[in-house]
Design an enzyme around this catalytic site. Sequence first.
Site, PDB file in Angstrom:
ATOM      1  N   HIS A 270       0.823  -1.209   0.000  1.00 35.37           N
ATOM      2  CA  HIS A 270       0.000   0.000   0.000  1.00 35.37           C
ATOM      3  C   HIS A 270       0.859   1.263   0.000  1.00 35.37           C
ATOM      4  O   HIS A 270       0.888   1.974  -0.998  1.00 35.37           O
ATOM      5  CB  HIS A 270      -0.998   0.018   1.165  1.00 35.37           C
ATOM      6  CG  HIS A 270      -1.899  -1.162   1.227  1.00 35.37           C
ATOM      7  ND1 HIS A 270      -2.667  -1.562   0.152  1.00 35.37           N
ATOM      8  CD2 HIS A 270      -2.145  -2.056   2.223  1.00 35.37           C
ATOM      9  CE1 HIS A 270      -3.354  -2.651   0.481  1.00 35.37           C
ATOM     10  NE2 HIS A 270      -3.042  -2.967   1.733  1.00 35.37           N
ATOM     11  N   ASP A 321      -5.067  -8.431  -3.031  1.00 33.66           N
ATOM     12  CA  ASP A 321      -5.320  -8.150  -1.614  1.00 33.66           C
ATOM     13  C   ASP A 321      -6.556  -8.876  -1.086  1.00 33.66           C
ATOM     14  O   ASP A 321      -6.513 -10.080  -0.846  1.00 33.66           O
ATOM     15  CB  ASP A 321      -5.416  -6.641  -1.420  1.00 33.66           C
ATOM     16  CG  ASP A 321      -5.309  -6.228   0.040  1.00 33.66           C
ATOM     17  OD1 ASP A 321      -5.259  -7.117   0.909  1.00 33.66           O
ATOM     18  OD2 ASP A 321      -5.281  -5.020   0.335  1.00 33.66           O
TER      19      ASP A 321
END
Length: 455
Positions: A270, A321
């Site tokens: 991220h 994810d």
Amino acid sequence: MQRIFANRARTPEGWLQDVIVSVEDGQIASIQAGQTPQPQDRRVDILLPSLGNLHSHSFQRAMAGMTEVRAAGKDSFWTWRTLMYRFMEHITPEQYEAIAALVFMEMLEAGYASVGEFHYVHHQPGGTRFETMTELSDRVFAAALKTGIGLTHLPVLYTYGGAGEQPLSGGQTRFGNTVDSFAELVTQARAHASRILPGDARVGIAPHSLRATSPRDLAEALMLKDEAPVHIHISEQPKEVADIQTWLGARPVEWLLNNAPVDTSWCLIHATHMTDKETRDMARSGAVAGLCPITEANLGDGPYNGPTFLAEGGAYGVGSDSNVRIALTEELRTLEYSQRLRDLQRNVMIPGEGSVGAAIYLDAARGGAQALGRQAGHISIGNLADLVALDGADTALCAVEGDQLLDALVFAADDNVVTDVWSAGRHMVRNGRHLEREQIVSSYTRAIRSLIDAI
């Protein structure tokens, strides 16, 4: 030896025509252009290096579509996480394996050849250990074997429930380990992987985040690295940044770069909320930015600071994810579109001029391979045969040539243009379908029904 005949293939030297790629022991043994196909060759149209999906929590696929109801007040990542904890408290090992197998199959059919499984569910509900400490890691291994995907397994160190060494609570107890028990888990997982998985598999380590570890535990855990990849969640949410700054006196990326030996073997997942200085410093470290654009959009995380990162030569790859949607082309275009929406510009994710689709696709292929510790990412002799073939007759691709094929792939096509996928030479997707699709889907359907009944 396998022989693949491609009408067109994208290599580091550019596009080659009428190419035979020979594969031996999972690696590319030779590349010859200007050839004539032979009867034994697997004939494809467009051949590309396949991407690695560098960040996955496979179990979360089972809750896709179940958290899209607004809760009272302001809904966010943190309310989503509460629902996720409640959901995963009921997953059994058998269900875990069935879910992971579906996820890995869907990744292969989307064009990914490998995956980084960021694995943090280790124990039974309530935190009791399984009889075999690696029970759930072994289930991931079984799913990888069944599907043929290239696996970089990343056991997660999750010691605390929040910044400042808060105690674990609720669903977090299924994640928890001390550094000593984590070392035991990693050692066992590596022994099991070396015994049952193909030689291209890797077992790295993943300190979950700065908020779920401590400076002391992080330093001790890094002693387990052993030349394997290191992945860590970092700076996903503003609250996380504020909590770490209050506790450690620095922003998460700033603190990590100043206190850990971050280098090219690291992947920072991220890294959404960074200052320009943090962005430049991270790029210079050589670490890969693990970007998950669909999940980051779904959770309201915010966009990555792409232009500043690219200006310093930063490496990045993409991952699915939460697996709310597994779609390689959509992942790449969402990355670019997030930059356009923020900056009110077009064609952002390229440091200079040229094909944006080619830049994004090829950069993500190289960055994903680096993050997963795989010798892959481009079609070259000696690399793993992580390859994907596309149908150039599809309406999204039929009118273009050269790097415009990659522009059309990223911005106009769906993953149904994928015809074939090889992972380290394992030819698991043919004519757009995984070889074991029916059995995998059937097992998943039974698992998800029993899971929903339990919840």
